[in-house]
Design an enzyme around this catalytic site. Structure first.
Site, PDB file in Angstrom:
ATOM      1  N   THR A  20       0.845  -1.213   0.000  1.00  0.00           N
ATOM      2  CA  THR A  20       0.000   0.000   0.000  1.00  0.00           C
ATOM      3  C   THR A  20       0.878   1.260   0.000  1.00  0.00           C
ATOM      4  O   THR A  20       0.487   2.283  -0.556  1.00  0.00           O
ATOM      5  CB  THR A  20      -0.956   0.032   1.208  1.00  0.00           C
ATOM      6  OG1 THR A  20      -0.198  -0.041   2.406  1.00  0.00           O
ATOM      7  CG2 THR A  20      -1.957  -1.101   1.163  1.00  0.00           C
ATOM      8  N   ASN A 112      13.218   4.674   5.445  1.00  0.00           N
ATOM      9  CA  ASN A 112      12.153   3.736   5.849  1.00  0.00           C
ATOM     10  C   ASN A 112      11.041   4.512   6.515  1.00  0.00           C
ATOM     11  O   ASN A 112      11.274   5.572   7.103  1.00  0.00           O
ATOM     12  CB  ASN A 112      12.722   2.725   6.845  1.00  0.00           C
ATOM     13  CG  ASN A 112      11.668   1.729   7.330  1.00  0.00           C
ATOM     14  OD1 ASN A 112      10.868   1.231   6.532  1.00  0.00           O
ATOM     15  ND2 ASN A 112      11.653   1.444   8.618  1.00  0.00           N
ATOM     16  N   HIS A 114       8.130   3.891   9.444  1.00  0.00           N
ATOM     17  CA  HIS A 114       7.769   2.960  10.520  1.00  0.00           C
ATOM     18  C   HIS A 114       6.487   3.469  11.190  1.00  0.00           C
ATOM     19  O   HIS A 114       6.368   4.671  11.442  1.00  0.00           O
ATOM     20  CB  HIS A 114       8.928   2.885  11.531  1.00  0.00           C
ATOM     21  CG  HIS A 114       8.657   1.917  12.626  1.00  0.00           C
ATOM     22  ND1 HIS A 114       8.801   0.545  12.459  1.00  0.00           N
ATOM     23  CD2 HIS A 114       8.206   2.102  13.895  1.00  0.00           C
ATOM     24  CE1 HIS A 114       8.463  -0.056  13.591  1.00  0.00           C
ATOM     25  NE2 HIS A 114       8.101   0.862  14.470  1.00  0.00           N
TER      26      HIS A 114
HETATM   27  C1  GAR Z   1       3.079   0.598   6.915  1.00  0.00           C
HETATM   28  O1  GAR Z   1       2.210   0.886   7.987  1.00  0.00           O
HETATM   29  C2  GAR Z   1       4.512   0.738   7.327  1.00  0.00           C
HETATM   30  O2  GAR Z   1       4.704   1.744   8.278  1.00  0.00           O
HETATM   31  C3  GAR Z   1       4.793  -0.620   7.914  1.00  0.00           C
HETATM   32  O3  GAR Z   1       4.152  -1.514   7.020  1.00  0.00           O
HETATM   33  C4  GAR Z   1       2.988  -0.866   6.518  1.00  0.00           C
HETATM   34  C5  GAR Z   1       2.923  -0.878   5.021  1.00  0.00           C
HETATM   35  O4  GAR Z   1       2.944  -2.097   4.458  1.00  0.00           O
HETATM   36  N1  GAR Z   1       6.210  -0.845   8.010  1.00  0.00           N
HETATM   37  C6  GAR Z   1       6.768  -1.443   9.054  1.00  0.00           C
HETATM   38  O5  GAR Z   1       6.138  -1.898   9.983  1.00  0.00           O
HETATM   39  C7  GAR Z   1       8.292  -1.514   8.989  1.00  0.00           C
HETATM   40  N2  GAR Z   1       8.829  -1.819  10.275  1.00  0.00           N
HETATM   41  P1  GAR Z   1       2.520  -2.212   2.922  1.00  0.00           P
HETATM   42  O6  GAR Z   1       3.121  -1.036   2.188  1.00  0.00           O
HETATM   43  O7  GAR Z   1       3.065  -3.546   2.470  1.00  0.00           O
HETATM   44  O8  GAR Z   1       1.013  -2.149   2.865  1.00  0.00           O
END
Ligand code: GAR
Length: 214
Positions: A20, A112, A114
């Site tokens: 996403t 990144n 988070h």
């Molecule tokens: C987001 O909320 C991002 O902050 C989190 O994964 C989600 C997006 O995933 N990332 C983490 O937790 C990294 N530690 P997607 O782009 O696959 O939907």
């Protein structure tokens, strides 16, 4: 990394799951709000839906499975080798869940996002909804998201930008995740714009945001 006028960036995006975050970058780009082209996508899982999103937008992708490597060093080497021919200016992690070892040439060129206010709720095992579960279990009143440069530890590199999000009475993991992701959809492109404008200046643990020129 000095305050030079905005140049169009070549972005590589690394992901593990649904993508996403990648989708939002495509949307922002199409809306003319991202001075960048997404030139390459790498997934650490073969079944990541993010790969389908890359295909939809006609962007080349590769699968470099984390499970095929024992050490993070070997995995990272394969990733950065795959990036080489695409010549990315900036590498954006987008729901990418594996530890990387950043080669010197990519220092301050990997970012990144988070889903918490680091350094709280970061580190190994804190990803996606697990972060929101932990925030709710702690009874936090405020959470948010953080964009940071990536170094060789989980969620540890210098913080570039953060957005606070209120935790509301009755929030569930899903309602909280939705509001945090709404903040993410704004702040990640904003940081990419600052990067493109040469306005991010790492200063030991901090990152200064240089004033806009002109
Ligand atoms: C987001 O909320 C991002 O902050 C989190 O994964 C989600 C997006 O995933 N990332 C983490 O937790 C990294 N530690 P997607 O782009 O696959 O939907």
């Amino acid at each position: 990394m000095n305050a030079t006028p905005t140049k169009r960036l070549r972005l590589a995006v690394l992901l593990t799951g649904s993508g996403t975050t990648l989708e939002n970058l495509f949307v922002q780009r199409e809306a003319g709000r991202l001075p960048a082209d997404i030139v390459f996508v790498v997934s650490s899982r073969a079944d990541a839906y993010g790969l389908k999103r890359a295909e939809k937008y006609g962007v080349p992708s590769a699968v470099i499975e984390r499970k095929k490597f024992i050490l993070p060093e070997e995995f990272s080497e394969a990733i950065f080798k795959a990036l080489e021919s695409h010549k990315p200016d900036l590498v954006c992690l987008a729901g990418f869940l594996s530890l990387l070892q950043i080669p010197p040439a990519y220092q301050h060129r990997v970012i990144n996002i988070h889903p918490a206010l680091l350094p709280s709720f970061g580190g190994k095992g804190y990803y996606g909804n697990k972060v929101h579960e932990a925030v709710l279990a702690q009874g936090c009143k405020v959470t948010g998201c953080t964009v940071h440069f990536v170094d060789n530890e989980y969620d540890h590199g210098a913080i570039i930008a953060q957005r606070a999000v209120e935790v509301r009475e009755g929030d569930t993991v899903e309602t909280l995740a939705e509001r945090v992701q709404e903040a993410e959809r704004e702040v990640y492109p904003e940081v990419i714009r600052l990067y493109a404008a040469g306005r991010l200046k790492p200063d030991r643990r901090a990152v200064r945001i240089l004033p806009q020129i002109g």
